[in-house]
Write a protein that holds these residues in place. Structure first.
Motif, PDB file in Angstrom:
ATOM      1  N   VAL A  56       0.835  -1.202   0.000  1.00 39.09           N
ATOM      2  CA  VAL A  56       0.000   0.000   0.000  1.00 39.09           C
ATOM      3  C   VAL A  56       0.870   1.253   0.000  1.00 39.09           C
ATOM      4  CG1 VAL A  56      -1.746   1.307   1.265  1.00 39.09           C
ATOM      5  CG2 VAL A  56      -1.870  -1.190   1.199  1.00 39.09           C
ATOM      6  N   THR A  57       1.867   1.276   0.851  1.00 33.89           N
ATOM      7  CA  THR A  57       2.739   2.437   0.953  1.00 33.89           C
ATOM      8  C   THR A  57       3.496   2.658  -0.349  1.00 33.89           C
ATOM      9  OG1 THR A  57       2.978   2.098   3.335  1.00 33.89           O
ATOM     10  CG2 THR A  57       4.640   3.469   2.256  1.00 33.89           C
ATOM     11  N   GLY A  58       3.954   1.571  -0.969  1.00 39.49           N
ATOM     12  CA  GLY A  58       4.673   1.700  -2.227  1.00 39.49           C
ATOM     13  C   GLY A  58       3.812   2.261  -3.340  1.00 39.49           C
ATOM     14  N   LEU A  59       2.517   1.924  -3.340  1.00 37.69           N
ATOM     15  CA  LEU A  59       1.629   2.389  -4.410  1.00 37.69           C
ATOM     16  C   LEU A  59       1.049   3.758  -4.112  1.00 37.69           C
ATOM     17  CD1 LEU A  59       0.280   1.672  -7.123  1.00 37.69           C
ATOM     18  CD2 LEU A  59      -1.617   0.703  -5.812  1.00 37.69           C
ATOM     19  N   ASP A  60       0.623   3.968  -2.869  1.00 41.42           N
ATOM     20  CA  ASP A  60      -0.137   5.177  -2.545  1.00 41.42           C
ATOM     21  C   ASP A  60       0.474   6.041  -1.454  1.00 41.42           C
ATOM     22  OD1 ASP A  60      -2.189   5.028  -4.427  1.00 41.42           O
ATOM     23  OD2 ASP A  60      -3.305   3.587  -3.234  1.00 41.42           O
ATOM     24  N   GLY A  61       1.629   5.674  -0.929  1.00 46.31           N
ATOM     25  CA  GLY A  61       2.331   6.562  -0.007  1.00 46.31           C
ATOM     26  C   GLY A  61       2.009   6.395   1.457  1.00 46.31           C
ATOM     27  N   GLY A  62       0.953   5.675   1.812  1.00 46.97           N
ATOM     28  CA  GLY A  62       0.642   5.495   3.219  1.00 46.97           C
ATOM     29  C   GLY A  62      -0.727   4.886   3.405  1.00 46.97           C
ATOM     30  N   LEU A  63      -1.033   4.493   4.652  1.00 46.46           N
ATOM     31  CA  LEU A  63      -2.289   3.844   4.993  1.00 46.46           C
ATOM     32  C   LEU A  63      -3.177   4.793   5.781  1.00 46.46           C
ATOM     33  CD1 LEU A  63      -0.088   1.517   4.669  1.00 46.46           C
ATOM     34  CD2 LEU A  63      -1.677   0.123   5.998  1.00 46.46           C
ATOM     35  N   ARG A  64      -4.462   4.613   5.628  1.00 43.95           N
ATOM     36  CA  ARG A  64      -5.442   5.406   6.352  1.00 43.95           C
ATOM     37  C   ARG A  64      -5.988   4.586   7.519  1.00 43.95           C
ATOM     38  NH1 ARG A  64     -10.631   8.860   4.415  1.00 43.95           N
ATOM     39  NH2 ARG A  64     -11.901   8.558   6.277  1.00 43.95           N
ATOM     40  N   ASP A  65      -6.244   5.248   8.640  1.00 42.99           N
ATOM     41  CA  ASP A  65      -6.893   4.599   9.768  1.00 42.99           C
ATOM     42  C   ASP A  65      -8.380   4.425   9.458  1.00 42.99           C
ATOM     43  OD1 ASP A  65      -7.247   3.427  12.212  1.00 42.99           O
ATOM     44  OD2 ASP A  65      -6.578   5.137  13.397  1.00 42.99           O
ATOM     45  N   VAL A  72      -4.909  -5.463  13.113  1.00 45.34           N
ATOM     46  CA  VAL A  72      -3.955  -6.571  13.079  1.00 45.34           C
ATOM     47  C   VAL A  72      -2.536  -6.051  13.249  1.00 45.34           C
ATOM     48  CG1 VAL A  72      -3.046  -8.472  11.682  1.00 45.34           C
ATOM     49  CG2 VAL A  72      -5.488  -7.951  11.636  1.00 45.34           C
ATOM     50  N   ASP A  73      -2.191  -5.019  12.479  1.00 43.44           N
ATOM     51  CA  ASP A  73      -0.829  -4.480  12.514  1.00 43.44           C
ATOM     52  C   ASP A  73      -0.894  -3.065  11.959  1.00 43.44           C
ATOM     53  OD1 ASP A  73       1.865  -3.980  12.520  1.00 43.44           O
ATOM     54  OD2 ASP A  73       2.407  -5.543  11.091  1.00 43.44           O
ATOM     55  N   GLY A  74      -0.687  -2.060  12.808  1.00 41.63           N
ATOM     56  CA  GLY A  74      -0.777  -0.687  12.345  1.00 41.63           C
ATOM     57  C   GLY A  74      -2.171  -0.401  11.814  1.00 41.63           C
ATOM     58  N   ASN A  75      -2.259   0.043  10.562  1.00 36.74           N
ATOM     59  CA  ASN A  75      -3.551   0.321   9.950  1.00 36.74           C
ATOM     60  C   ASN A  75      -3.992  -0.775   8.980  1.00 36.74           C
ATOM     61  OD1 ASN A  75      -4.090   2.700  11.310  1.00 36.74           O
ATOM     62  ND2 ASN A  75      -3.037   3.970   9.801  1.00 36.74           N
ATOM     63  N   VAL A  76      -3.597  -1.999   9.289  1.00 37.73           N
ATOM     64  CA  VAL A  76      -4.123  -3.168   8.591  1.00 37.73           C
ATOM     65  C   VAL A  76      -5.115  -3.854   9.531  1.00 37.73           C
ATOM     66  CG1 VAL A  76      -3.592  -5.392   7.528  1.00 37.73           C
ATOM     67  CG2 VAL A  76      -2.017  -3.467   7.251  1.00 37.73           C
ATOM     68  N   PHE A  77      -6.309  -4.148   9.000  1.00 38.71           N
ATOM     69  CA  PHE A  77      -7.402  -4.655   9.820  1.00 38.71           C
ATOM     70  C   PHE A  77      -7.908  -5.993   9.275  1.00 38.71           C
ATOM     71  CE2 PHE A  77      -7.366  -0.080  10.114  1.00 38.71           C
ATOM     72  CZ  PHE A  77      -7.612   0.192  11.456  1.00 38.71           C
ATOM     73  N   THR A  78      -8.650  -6.705  10.122  1.00 38.55           N
ATOM     74  CA  THR A  78      -9.425  -7.816   9.607  1.00 38.55           C
ATOM     75  C   THR A  78     -10.548  -7.252   8.746  1.00 38.55           C
ATOM     76  OG1 THR A  78     -10.898  -7.794  11.538  1.00 38.55           O
ATOM     77  CG2 THR A  78      -8.971  -9.245  11.630  1.00 38.55           C
ATOM     78  N   SER A  79     -11.023  -8.048   7.792  1.00 39.84           N
ATOM     79  CA  SER A  79     -12.219  -7.629   7.071  1.00 39.84           C
ATOM     80  C   SER A  79     -13.397  -7.672   8.049  1.00 39.84           C
ATOM     81  CB  SER A  79     -12.470  -8.538   5.870  1.00 39.84           C
ATOM     82  OG  SER A  79     -12.619  -9.878   6.277  1.00 39.84           O
ATOM     83  N   THR A  80     -14.512  -7.079   7.647  1.00 36.91           N
ATOM     84  CA  THR A  80     -15.658  -6.942   8.548  1.00 36.91           C
ATOM     85  C   THR A  80     -16.035  -8.269   9.184  1.00 36.91           C
ATOM     86  OG1 THR A  80     -16.534  -5.047   7.358  1.00 36.91           O
ATOM     87  CG2 THR A  80     -18.089  -6.318   8.658  1.00 36.91           C
TER      88      THR A  80
END
Length: 338
Positions: free
Chosen positions: A89-98, A109-117
């Motif tokens: 994600v960071t490589g493509l778009d520069g960063g993750l959103r909360d 799960v880790d930083g701004n990576v989540f389980t799906s709903t």
């Protein structure tokens, strides 16, 4: 308007990256996800190619595919864990959103990576564009499958421009004229709490967030909070300029629930006290025929393929909606938002 949604990595998915000299697009084959659709799949010609390596050495290829086709499935690449997905994600778009102003239960799960709903496995999650109930949303979704379901569990997608085009003109005009009002009532012990939605225990922080985003917030005593928010029903997609259907009226409306649940809620709550509901932006009830047209348009445009372990789906959140089919067995899908 901004258009931007733990535990450590599992040993099973932690791998040493293969260093592959990538000099052209020939290393990745691109084909339609299904005949007659814009969405595409990408498959590496080099076994074990790491998607992060391909991204870093192939220029704007992946970004161009996302912008032109709306949804891109990466299949056959080296599996990514949560940290690896964040790197992609960071490589493509520069960063993750909360994940703010939350609508569904997820675990970080880790930083701004989540389980799906995390809804019960026997339930369908209807088609929707991520956070289209808000005035700010992620531009791109990244989903990766760690463990596919035994049966079902697909994440179907639908072309939002084609959904818009399928709707009767009168339905489009009603929604575009008024927008959509989302009404949420917190504190009944049903649905998410306001503390979960706004990720705070501080009412002043909730009030400040709502003021910044044009959300009407009304404290009703105890833990009860009612919010009303009027936002867009459609928009012009950033990447294409096409008009797309972009709201969650059909999902928030109480009729999206099983009939017996809707009946029980209507018996227990007045219309303005339902845990969540959707109206036209002027506060009038949604026409059941309009909702039926919306649901039929989504059903006609759905594209569903079974997940395979290691798959990554990249979705332009304005061009394509997504959902989830019921499933059996274990299913682990992670999501990150850019």
């Amino acid at each position: 308007m901004t258009r931007t949604s733990g535990t450590g990595p599992s040993d099973r998915f932690t791998r040493t990256r293969r260093s592959v000299a990538v000099s052209s697009q020939a290393l990745v084959r691109t084909a339609p996800l299904l005949d007659g659709t814009r969405a595409v799949s990408c498959t590496p010609a080099v076994p074990g190619l790491d998607a992060r390596e391909w991204l870093s050495t192939s220029g704007d290829t992946l970004a161009r595919l996302r912008d032109e086709h709306g949804a891109v499935l990466l299949r056959g690449f080296a599996p990514l864990d949560a940290a690896g997905l964040a790197e992609l994600v960071t490589g493509l778009d520069g960063g993750l959103r909360d994940y703010d102003n939350r609508s569904t239960p997820r675990r970080r799960v880790d930083g701004n990576v989540f389980t799906s709903t995390e809804y019960p496995a026997d339930q369908t999650i209807p088609q929707h564009n991520e956070m289209s109930y808000a005035d700010s949303w992620p531009a791109t979704l990244f989903l990766t499958c760690l463990v596919p379901a035994a049966t079902g569990g697909e994440t179907p997608v639908a072309d939002s421009a084609r959904v818009h085009a399928r709707l009767p003109q009168a339905t489009r005009e009603r929604f575009e004229r008024h927008g959509v009002m989302y009404v949420r009532n917190f504190g009944h012990g049903m649905d998410l709490s306001w503390q979960e939605v706004f990720q705070t225990q501080d009412r002043a922080e909730v009030d400040a967030y709502c003021a910044r985003h044009g959300i009407e917030a009304q404290w009703l005593g105890g833990e009860r909070l009612r919010t009303r928010h009027v936002v867009q029903a459609t928009l012009k997609a950033r990447a294409t300029g096409e008009r797309v259907w972009f709201n969650q009226a059909h999902l928030f409306h109480v009729s999206s629930l099983p009939a017996h649940v809707e009946s029980e809620l209507r018996a227990d709550f007045a219309e303005d006290e339902l845990p969540r509901n959707a109206l036209y932006g002027d506060g009038t009830p949604l026409d059941p025929e309009d909702l039926a047209h919306v649901r039929a348009a989504y059903a006609a445009e759905e594209i569903a393929l079974p997940w395979q372990a290691g798959d990554v789906m990249i979705v332009d959140n304005e061009q394509f909606s997504h959902g989830r089919n019921p499933y059996s067995g274990d299913r682990r899908v992670l999501v990150a938002m850019a």
